[in-house]
Design an enzyme around this catalytic site. Structure first.
Site, PDB file in Angstrom:
ATOM      1  N   TYR A 126     -34.508  22.680  17.111  1.00  0.00           N
ATOM      2  CA  TYR A 126     -34.603  22.385  18.548  1.00  0.00           C
ATOM      3  C   TYR A 126     -33.215  22.473  19.176  1.00  0.00           C
ATOM      4  CZ  TYR A 126     -36.759  20.023  22.608  1.00  0.00           C
ATOM      5  OH  TYR A 126     -37.254  19.707  23.853  1.00  0.00           O
ATOM      6  N   GLY A 166     -32.931  16.173  13.274  1.00  0.00           N
ATOM      7  CA  GLY A 166     -34.207  16.689  13.758  1.00  0.00           C
ATOM      8  C   GLY A 166     -35.292  16.624  12.701  1.00  0.00           C
ATOM      9  N   GLU A 190     -40.924   9.903  13.992  1.00  0.00           N
ATOM     10  CA  GLU A 190     -41.738  11.081  13.741  1.00  0.00           C
ATOM     11  C   GLU A 190     -40.925  12.169  13.037  1.00  0.00           C
ATOM     12  OE1 GLU A 190     -44.969  11.787  14.263  1.00  0.00           O
ATOM     13  OE2 GLU A 190     -45.430   9.795  15.017  1.00  0.00           O
ATOM     14  N   CYS A 343     -34.066  24.902  32.764  1.00  0.00           N
ATOM     15  CA  CYS A 343     -32.926  24.950  31.844  1.00  0.00           C
ATOM     16  C   CYS A 343     -32.527  26.398  31.546  1.00  0.00           C
ATOM     17  CB  CYS A 343     -33.254  24.213  30.552  1.00  0.00           C
ATOM     18  SG  CYS A 343     -33.325  22.415  30.736  1.00  0.00           S
TER      19      CYS A 343
END
Length: 372
Positions: A126, A166, A190, A343
């Site tokens: 990510y 991540g 998570e 973005c």
């Protein structure tokens, strides 16, 4: 100010960016609710984003709209009262103090691994890919991870720290390709659960832990896309933590989004809906915080690659929406499209950058050989 006067003001500002209200070009906007004008003028970025989520206006290609708006610096004209409060709050409060460290994990990264599995590459990286010789997203992310490892000079048996690991993609890549042991830190439950399973059987330790709690020694340290959550009040401490945990001959690689101006807060809409307590550092802020603590060996800007990365994520999100929409609603769909495309436009306009900086503790004997 009357509605017609407000409409004219906004129309004139947008015209200076070659954007028309009611025009037929991909970047022109269609206003579907007259309340749009007053809301944008009074609330700035937050009002613009929330009114889009509410369906008050639309645009064929939001990325092209934002490219033009940001190139013309219209974001500096329309701040709104909420933007002023954001600045004051960031000055008065440490928005990224340890007690708040896990808020970003809960609000953003914990919304569900399924979304990110469908949107990101196969390793679920990510952050910005490296597209110099890449033909698709998977290749761009693999090339980026290999670039990081080569810049750090990873060798088998080294102990490596990944600050902001991540879903474990970078840690697994480094362990498999370069034979290193990795400790990965995340503030998302998570992410930790997924990464522990993804890295099972490899010399990788995935921890739910704030970076400030660390007191161990590593041969190499890297941080990819995490510094944006550190906050300017904590930059100096961040570099001190890196120095304390890095061996004397070690290297540290910082991979982060950068801004052209020093700020103390993020965009109000981004802060509320996407990345709470985040902010983008400037060259000056990084330099001042690392001065006297680390030696800067290399600085690499490939911000234009983030535009391509974000457009690839957007396309994946769009293509996968029918598979994941049962977990979300239409407002979330518009919110996420707005996030990814705005973005992308910001990087295309060169309002945002992507930096990889390599640091040593005291300077490498003989110097550092830049790798691209």
């Amino acid at each position: 100010m009357k509605t017609q006067s407000i409409k004219k003001t906004l129309s004139d500002w947008l015209a200076s960016a070659d954007v028309q209200i009611g025009g037929n070009r991909p970047w022109d906007i269609q206003v579907l609710d007259a309340r749009f004008y007053a809301r944008v003028l009074s609330q700035g970025s937050l009002g613009l984003g929330e009114s889009y989520m509410a369906g008050w206006w639309d645009c064929g290609h939001l990325d092209q709209f934002f490219e033009r708006v940001l190139t013309a610096h219209l974001d500096e004209k329309v701040t709104g009262l909420r933007g002023v409060w954001s600045v004051l709050k960031s000055k008065l409060i440490n928005l990224q103090k340890p007690a708040r460290a896990f808020q970003i994990g809960q609000q953003h990264y914990d919304i569900g691994n399924t979304l990110f599995q469908h949107m990101l590459d196969k390793r679920m990286i990510y952050s910005c890919g490296y597209w110099r010789r890449a033909e698709n997203l998977d290749q761009a992310q693999e090339h980026k991870l290999d670039l990081v490892c080569r810049k750090l000079g990873l060798e088998p048996g080294m102990r490596v720290l990944d600050i902001g690991c991540g879903w474990g993609g970078a840690a697994r890549f480094a362990a498999e390709r370069y034979g290193v042991d990795v400790v990965g830190l995340t503030v998302s439950k998570e992410q930790q659960a997924f990464a522990q399973d993804y890295c099972r059987g490899l010399p990788i330790d995935i921890r739910l832990q704030d970076y400030r709690e660390l007191d161990e020694l590593f041969d190499r340290i890297f941080s990819i896309g995490m510094f944006e959550h550190v906050g300017y009040k904590n930059y100096a401490e961040y570099f001190q933590v890196v120095r304390k945990n890095l061996s004397d001959e070690g290297l540290f690689l910082l991979h982060c989004i950068g801004g052209n101006h020093s700020v103390t807060q993020t965009d109000p809409w981004i802060a509320k809906y996407i990345f709470p307590n985040s902010m983008i550092p400037s060259v000056q802020q990084i330099a001042e915080s690392s001065e006297g603590v680390m030696v800067l060996e290399d600085w690499h800007n490939f911000g234009v690659d983030y535009d391509i990365t974000l457009m690839a994520w957007y396309q994946n999100f769009l293509n996968s929406w029918d598979k994941i929409k049962h977990d979300f609603d239409q407002v979330f769909f518009r919110q996420w499209c707005y996030y990814l495309l705005s973005c992308a436009g910001s990087f295309r306009a060169r309002s945002n950058q992507l930096w990889q900086c390599v640091f040593s503790k005291e300077g490498l004997p003989g110097g550092y050989q830049s790798i691209r």
